[in-house]
Design an enzyme around this catalytic site. Structure first.
Site: not given
Length: 242
Positions: A150, A154
């Site tokens: 994750y 990002k």
């Protein structure tokens, strides 16, 4: 006002708050989600200036269909808010808990999704001198986040934002918001994270979806801002190692 926005991942949480804020401000809004037809239609219901479109933005074909349907319905496109994303809590030290399927899915939705939608929307945004706002994360700035995949996805969104701002300027502005912990249905049960943010973040409170929507709305009115990232984290980004 005749401005049109496409908000991905808008059937709940941050995306829902963004879509509703824009509707309140007079925008026409295409809300997008994936396999969330009932929830998405409920959000759009009662708003004559809103439609819901189900599409998987990790697919270039689906992203193009989504943009085309938005323009077909409203006649134009002025802004894209790339909010769709997925997350799962996996301890960063547990490398074996991250399988190839999860890694590929996170990258496909969180990073490839914004790329697919931006590319599909480019011609329409050129005509309207429009803009793109990507939803990144403080996890892309600091060594933090619900999982390593994750956080990496990002960080990629942040650099994609900068690159697109250079590539598409001056006709299309591209910016990003970087939320910290935001209290949504996805994150509500993350007790340890909630407690940490409430106790340690300079703002001393949990972030709400409306906090992100406020910043997105502000960026949409800033004509001389592009290639920037605004943390929406109550100062959480200031804490080393968070």
């Amino acid at each position: 006002m005749n401005r049109v926005a496409l908000v991905t991942g808008a059937s709940s949480g941050i995306g829902k708050a963004i879509a509703l804020r824009l509707l309140e401000e007079g925008w026409k809004v295409a809300l997008n989600g994936f396999n969330s037809l009932e929830a998405g239609r409920q959000v759009a219901a009662g708003h004559g200036q809103a439609i819901y479109l189900d599409a998987d933005v990790s697919s270039a074909t689906e992203a193009k269909r989504l943009v085309d349907l938005t323009v077909e319905h409203f006649g134009r496109l002025d802004a894209v808010v790339n909010n769709a994303g997925i997350a799962r809590q996996i301890d960063h030290s547990d490398l074996d808990a991250v399988d190839d399927e999860f890694w590929d899915l996170v990258m496909a939705v969180n990073l490839k999704g914004p790329w697919n939608v931006a590319r599909a929307a480019r011609a329409h945004l050129l005509r309207s001198q429009g803009q793109i706002i990507n939803n990144a994360s403080v996890a892309g700035i600091t060594a933090s986040g619900s999982s390593i995949p994750y956080a990496v996805s990002k960080a990629g969104v942040l650099h994609l934002t900068r690159l697109l701002a250079k590539a598409l300027g001056p006709d299309i502005r591209v910016n990003a918001v970087a939320p910290g912990y935001i209290d949504t249905p996805l994150t509500h049960d993350w007790t340890a994270v909630r407690d940490f943010v409430a106790e340690k973040a300079p703002a001393r409170r949990l972030g709400q979806p409306e906090d992100v929507a406020e910043v997105v709305h502000g960026l949409l009115s800033m004509s001389y801002v592009t290639g920037t990232v605004i943390p929406v984290a109550g100062g959480l980004q200031l804490l080393s190692g968070t």
